[in-house]
Motif scaffolding. Structure first.
Motif, PDB file in Angstrom:
ATOM      1  N   PHE A 182       0.927  -1.292  -0.051  1.00 36.01           N
ATOM      2  CA  PHE A 182       0.033  -0.066   0.000  1.00 36.01           C
ATOM      3  C   PHE A 182       0.917   1.274  -0.076  1.00 36.01           C
ATOM      4  O   PHE A 182       0.605   2.304  -0.709  1.00 36.01           O
ATOM      5  CB  PHE A 182      -0.997  -0.166   1.232  1.00 36.01           C
ATOM      6  N   SER A 183       1.722   1.233   0.717  1.00 32.35           N
ATOM      7  CA  SER A 183       2.607   2.456   1.021  1.00 32.35           C
ATOM      8  C   SER A 183       3.464   2.905  -0.475  1.00 32.35           C
ATOM      9  O   SER A 183       3.495   4.072  -0.821  1.00 32.35           O
ATOM     10  CB  SER A 183       3.782   2.291   1.927  1.00 32.35           C
ATOM     11  N   SER A 184       3.626   1.654  -1.119  1.00 34.48           N
ATOM     12  CA  SER A 184       4.492   2.166  -2.555  1.00 34.48           C
ATOM     13  C   SER A 184       3.433   2.443  -3.665  1.00 34.48           C
ATOM     14  O   SER A 184       3.895   3.377  -4.261  1.00 34.48           O
ATOM     15  CB  SER A 184       5.056   0.725  -2.969  1.00 34.48           C
ATOM     16  N   LYS A 185       2.380   1.875  -3.504  1.00 38.12           N
ATOM     17  CA  LYS A 185       1.143   2.639  -4.194  1.00 38.12           C
ATOM     18  C   LYS A 185       0.714   4.106  -4.010  1.00 38.12           C
ATOM     19  O   LYS A 185       0.611   4.843  -4.905  1.00 38.12           O
ATOM     20  CB  LYS A 185      -0.005   1.746  -4.210  1.00 38.12           C
ATOM     21  N   LEU A 186       0.578   4.357  -2.823  1.00 38.83           N
ATOM     22  CA  LEU A 186       0.760   5.809  -2.133  1.00 38.83           C
ATOM     23  C   LEU A 186       1.656   6.675  -2.606  1.00 38.83           C
ATOM     24  O   LEU A 186       1.367   7.716  -3.321  1.00 38.83           O
ATOM     25  CB  LEU A 186       0.334   5.787  -0.756  1.00 38.83           C
ATOM     26  N   ILE A 187       2.766   6.427  -2.612  1.00 44.56           N
ATOM     27  CA  ILE A 187       4.047   7.268  -3.053  1.00 44.56           C
ATOM     28  C   ILE A 187       3.957   7.363  -4.733  1.00 44.56           C
ATOM     29  O   ILE A 187       4.011   8.594  -5.077  1.00 44.56           O
ATOM     30  CB  ILE A 187       5.486   6.428  -2.882  1.00 44.56           C
ATOM     31  N   LEU A 188       3.418   6.348  -5.213  1.00 44.06           N
ATOM     32  CA  LEU A 188       3.448   6.359  -6.911  1.00 44.06           C
ATOM     33  C   LEU A 188       2.214   7.398  -7.098  1.00 44.06           C
ATOM     34  O   LEU A 188       2.356   8.381  -8.021  1.00 44.06           O
ATOM     35  CB  LEU A 188       3.276   5.316  -7.355  1.00 44.06           C
ATOM     36  N   LYS A 189       1.044   7.263  -6.345  1.00 45.22           N
ATOM     37  CA  LYS A 189      -0.184   8.123  -6.825  1.00 45.22           C
ATOM     38  C   LYS A 189       0.310   9.536  -6.391  1.00 45.22           C
ATOM     39  O   LYS A 189      -0.186  10.491  -7.288  1.00 45.22           O
ATOM     40  CB  LYS A 189      -1.170   7.596  -5.849  1.00 45.22           C
ATOM     41  N   ARG A 190       0.964   9.538  -5.282  1.00 45.83           N
ATOM     42  CA  ARG A 190       1.466  11.246  -4.930  1.00 45.83           C
ATOM     43  C   ARG A 190       2.348  11.972  -6.044  1.00 45.83           C
ATOM     44  O   ARG A 190       1.813  12.924  -6.222  1.00 45.83           O
ATOM     45  CB  ARG A 190       2.046  11.496  -3.488  1.00 45.83           C
ATOM     46  N   VAL A 191       3.370  11.196  -6.268  1.00 44.18           N
ATOM     47  CA  VAL A 191       4.072  11.787  -7.195  1.00 44.18           C
ATOM     48  C   VAL A 191       3.585  11.911  -8.703  1.00 44.18           C
ATOM     49  O   VAL A 191       3.610  13.032  -9.424  1.00 44.18           O
ATOM     50  CB  VAL A 191       5.561  10.829  -7.428  1.00 44.18           C
ATOM     51  N   LEU A 192       2.631  10.811  -9.295  1.00 41.13           N
ATOM     52  CA  LEU A 192       1.936  11.208 -10.527  1.00 41.13           C
ATOM     53  C   LEU A 192       1.102  12.308 -10.464  1.00 41.13           C
ATOM     54  O   LEU A 192       0.862  13.011 -11.491  1.00 41.13           O
ATOM     55  CB  LEU A 192       1.104   9.800 -10.765  1.00 41.13           C
ATOM     56  N   GLU A 193       0.503  12.645  -9.188  1.00 33.06           N
ATOM     57  CA  GLU A 193      -0.381  13.641  -9.308  1.00 33.06           C
ATOM     58  C   GLU A 193       0.347  15.051  -9.372  1.00 33.06           C
ATOM     59  O   GLU A 193      -0.136  15.968  -9.901  1.00 33.06           O
ATOM     60  CB  GLU A 193      -1.123  13.816  -7.757  1.00 33.06           C
ATOM     61  N   LYS A 194       1.491  15.002  -8.753  1.00 32.82           N
ATOM     62  CA  LYS A 194       2.436  16.291  -8.861  1.00 32.82           C
ATOM     63  C   LYS A 194       2.863  16.546 -10.531  1.00 32.82           C
ATOM     64  O   LYS A 194       2.675  17.573 -10.826  1.00 32.82           O
ATOM     65  CB  LYS A 194       3.772  16.061  -8.253  1.00 32.82           C
ATOM     66  N   PHE A 195       2.879  15.423 -11.204  1.00 33.71           N
ATOM     67  CA  PHE A 195       3.173  15.622 -12.688  1.00 33.71           C
ATOM     68  C   PHE A 195       1.986  16.145 -13.137  1.00 33.71           C
ATOM     69  O   PHE A 195       1.849  17.240 -14.081  1.00 33.71           O
ATOM     70  CB  PHE A 195       3.418  14.325 -13.158  1.00 33.71           C
ATOM     71  N   CYS A 196       0.769  15.506 -12.756  1.00 33.73           N
ATOM     72  CA  CYS A 196      -0.059  15.808 -13.698  1.00 33.73           C
ATOM     73  C   CYS A 196      -0.868  17.147 -13.241  1.00 33.73           C
ATOM     74  O   CYS A 196      -1.332  18.058 -14.207  1.00 33.73           O
ATOM     75  CB  CYS A 196      -1.504  14.772 -13.431  1.00 33.73           C
ATOM     76  N   ASN A 197      -0.625  17.625 -12.031  1.00 34.35           N
ATOM     77  CA  ASN A 197      -1.028  19.101 -11.588  1.00 34.35           C
ATOM     78  C   ASN A 197      -0.283  20.105 -12.218  1.00 34.35           C
ATOM     79  O   ASN A 197      -0.718  21.241 -12.553  1.00 34.35           O
ATOM     80  CB  ASN A 197      -0.979  19.105 -10.055  1.00 34.35           C
ATOM     81  N   ALA A 198       0.928  19.686 -12.847  1.00 36.09           N
ATOM     82  CA  ALA A 198       1.795  20.552 -13.503  1.00 36.09           C
ATOM     83  C   ALA A 198       1.692  20.298 -15.130  1.00 36.09           C
ATOM     84  O   ALA A 198       2.373  20.867 -15.647  1.00 36.09           O
ATOM     85  CB  ALA A 198       3.467  20.227 -13.221  1.00 36.09           C
ATOM     86  N   GLU A 199       0.491  19.943 -15.499  1.00 31.59           N
ATOM     87  CA  GLU A 199       0.268  19.408 -16.923  1.00 31.59           C
ATOM     88  C   GLU A 199       1.472  18.744 -17.497  1.00 31.59           C
ATOM     89  O   GLU A 199       1.811  19.211 -18.834  1.00 31.59           O
ATOM     90  CB  GLU A 199       0.002  20.766 -17.554  1.00 31.59           C
ATOM     91  N   ILE A 200       1.864  17.764 -16.913  1.00 29.14           N
ATOM     92  CA  ILE A 200       2.957  17.071 -17.437  1.00 29.14           C
ATOM     93  C   ILE A 200       2.349  15.800 -17.679  1.00 29.14           C
ATOM     94  O   ILE A 200       1.993  14.891 -16.875  1.00 29.14           O
ATOM     95  CB  ILE A 200       4.421  16.981 -16.620  1.00 29.14           C
ATOM     96  N   ASP A 201       2.402  15.235 -19.189  1.00 31.06           N
ATOM     97  CA  ASP A 201       1.952  13.902 -19.319  1.00 31.06           C
ATOM     98  C   ASP A 201       2.984  12.741 -19.010  1.00 31.06           C
ATOM     99  O   ASP A 201       4.130  13.026 -18.949  1.00 31.06           O
ATOM    100  CB  ASP A 201       1.605  13.647 -20.907  1.00 31.06           C
ATOM    101  N   VAL A 202       2.463  11.574 -18.623  1.00 25.51           N
ATOM    102  CA  VAL A 202       3.391  10.352 -18.089  1.00 25.51           C
ATOM    103  C   VAL A 202       2.886   9.321 -18.975  1.00 25.51           C
ATOM    104  O   VAL A 202       1.891   8.901 -18.995  1.00 25.51           O
ATOM    105  CB  VAL A 202       3.323  10.117 -16.644  1.00 25.51           C
ATOM    106  N   TYR A 203       4.065   8.623 -19.702  1.00 28.69           N
ATOM    107  CA  TYR A 203       3.785   7.473 -20.483  1.00 28.69           C
ATOM    108  C   TYR A 203       4.639   6.329 -19.918  1.00 28.69           C
ATOM    109  O   TYR A 203       5.852   6.621 -19.832  1.00 28.69           O
ATOM    110  CB  TYR A 203       4.066   7.618 -22.143  1.00 28.69           C
ATOM    111  N   LEU A 204       3.914   5.282 -19.386  1.00 33.31           N
ATOM    112  CA  LEU A 204       4.521   4.426 -18.748  1.00 33.31           C
ATOM    113  C   LEU A 204       4.181   2.898 -19.488  1.00 33.31           C
ATOM    114  O   LEU A 204       3.508   2.340 -19.648  1.00 33.31           O
ATOM    115  CB  LEU A 204       4.105   4.461 -17.547  1.00 33.31           C
ATOM    116  N   ILE A 205       5.520   2.322 -19.382  1.00 33.42           N
ATOM    117  CA  ILE A 205       5.444   0.712 -19.980  1.00 33.42           C
ATOM    118  C   ILE A 205       5.689  -0.252 -18.743  1.00 33.42           C
ATOM    119  O   ILE A 205       6.487   0.456 -17.715  1.00 33.42           O
ATOM    120  CB  ILE A 205       6.495   0.282 -21.005  1.00 33.42           C
TER     121      ILE A 205
END
Length: 437
Positions: free
Chosen positions: A83-106
């Motif tokens: 759970f803690s790892s998923k929470l870390i990812l969620k928070r960082v991805l939100e920082k990207f999104c809030n800055a209008e930065i697209d994320v492409y992940l494989i």
């Protein structure tokens, strides 16, 4: 949109920038920490390191106003995400999104598509975060836009559907015309064709003629060519992952890469340090030599590093051989912690040292060590040896612009260093009863 970007759009100049990230391994713990002489629980010191590094990367992306981020697989360390790892990812991805930065992940071999679901990344079809490359049978060209809304690049990607990808992934890639082509791939480059981690060849990637290949899987930053890059893991986690770790920052103007920079991100760094104590006359001098080598190693590195975990490798033939013992190691550890104010911790040094044999003993030796010694101290022989190589080093010497006096000093230094190394070799051979290991 910033003023500069608006100006470039008006002038018809296409510009964009992106980050290439890989092998985050969010839920992977540090290992081998018990080797190092910490004053407190090492797990506590390292616990939040990866989260901090990942957040720092997001801050860097925002600072540079990048248009998008590419993550080349192994975001998680295993199919089971805590759970803690998923929470870390969620928070960082939100920082990207809030800055209008697209994320492409494989997805890579550690976090294949079969282990993921929408709750893992908390994304939907309209999200700025997109998992791509899941349809190998029909490699769709994905158009990526910059913040000005212009077509910036064509992105091609392959994800691992399961933990093993035994096929050569190159056959699923093709080059699109009239655009900046980017390949996003987690692969085992130049590996045996039986590798389970998407084996392919550098020549095959070159033949695709892509403008940039963002690769993942290898944890050490590695550049095959200027536009075929392994960014490596963002934070080393053990003594096998020594040296600097980070990401790549790419800037493109009119479909040409104008900046391709490796950006260090690790805050805890593993390093190996080699220290030859042959010149030490006593244990104090040996301590100083080792500390000097450690200082040289960390002075060349990034200011972002908060803690260095260093394995010393001590070599050489020394008159203080008998003083290099457990007490010496304890004093060395405390001295390093004190002098570097808790920024450097060392492991128990690995030693490959021998006692330095007295010159008179070597001089009288009738074996191979004696033969080498007598040659090593023969000035006429050394002068002839130097003369035999002097011609091959004339050009680099000329570029140094030595005066005659400076050149003579250089020559004496080279001969004396050669003599000292030969004498150390003699001691080593003598100590091993004439056996060269």
């Amino acid at each position: 949109m910033c003023i500069i970007n608006k100006w470039n759009v008006w002038r018809g100049i296409l510009e964009f920038s992106f980050l290439h990230i890989s092998d985050i391994h969010l839920d992977r713990p540090f290992s081998g920490l018990s080797e190092f002489c910490f004053e407190e629980n090492p797990e506590r010191i390292c616990k939040n390191a990866v989260e901090k590094v990942f957040n720092n990367i997001a801050d860097f992306a925002i600072l540079k106003n990048v248009d998008f981020v590419l993550i080349a697989g192994d975001t998680f360390d295993s199919a089971e995400h805590d759970f803690s790892s998923k929470l870390i990812l969620k928070r960082v991805l939100e920082k990207f999104c809030n800055a209008e930065i697209d994320v492409y992940l494989i997805c890579g071999n550690h976090d294949p598509l079969s282990s993921l679901n929408k709750t893992t990344f908390n994304y939907d079809e309209n999200s700025r975060v997109k998992i791509i490359g899941y349809n190998t049978e029909n490699n769709t060209e994905l158009t990526v836009k910059n913040k000005a809304g212009e077509k910036a690049a064509i992105l091609h990607a392959i994800s691992f559907t399961e933990e093993k990808f035994n096929q050569n992934p190159v056959k699923y890639f093709k080059r699109a015309e009239n655009g900046f082509n980017i390949g996003l791939l987690h692969c085992d480059l130049n590996a045996d064709e039986n590798s389970p981690y998407a084996p392919c060849k550098l020549t095959e990637l070159k033949e695709l003629n892509y403008d940039y290949f963002a690769l993942g899987h290898i944890h050490i930053p590695f550049s095959e060519t200027e536009n075929i890059q392994y960014s490596g893991t963002i934070q080393g986690r053990n003594t096998k992952e020594t040296g600097c770790h980070g990401i790549r920052y790419i800037k493109v103007k009119d479909n040409k890469i104008i900046k391709n920079t490796f950006v260090p991100t690790d805050i805890i760094r593993f390093e190996d340090v080699n220290a030859d104590i042959s010149s030490a006359n006593d244990a104090v001098e040996a301590l100083n030599i080792i500390e000097e080598k450690i200082n040289e190693k960390i002075s060349d590195n990034s200011d972002s590093v908060e803690i260095y975990l260093i394995r010393p490798f001590i070599t050489g033939c020394s008159t203080c051989f008998d003083e290099i013992n457990e007490e010496f190691f304890n004093v060395l550890s405390e001295k390093i912690k004190s002098d570097f104010q808790g920024k450097v911790y060392i492991s128990q040094p690995e030693c490959n040292i021998s006692p330095k044999i007295e010159d008179e003993v070597l001089k009288e030796d009738t074996g191979i060590s004696g033969e080498i010694y007598r040659t090593a101290v023969n000035e006429d022989v050394l002068q002839k040896l130097f003369a035999s190589v002097e011609n091959s080093i004339k050009i680099p010497i000329a570029n140094c612009n030595f005066t005659e006096d400076e050149y003579n000093k250089f020559k004496i230094k080279v001969i004396n260093e050669a003599k000292e190394k030969c004498k150390n070799l003699c001691s080593l051979i003598y100590e091993n009863n004439g056996i060269i290991e």
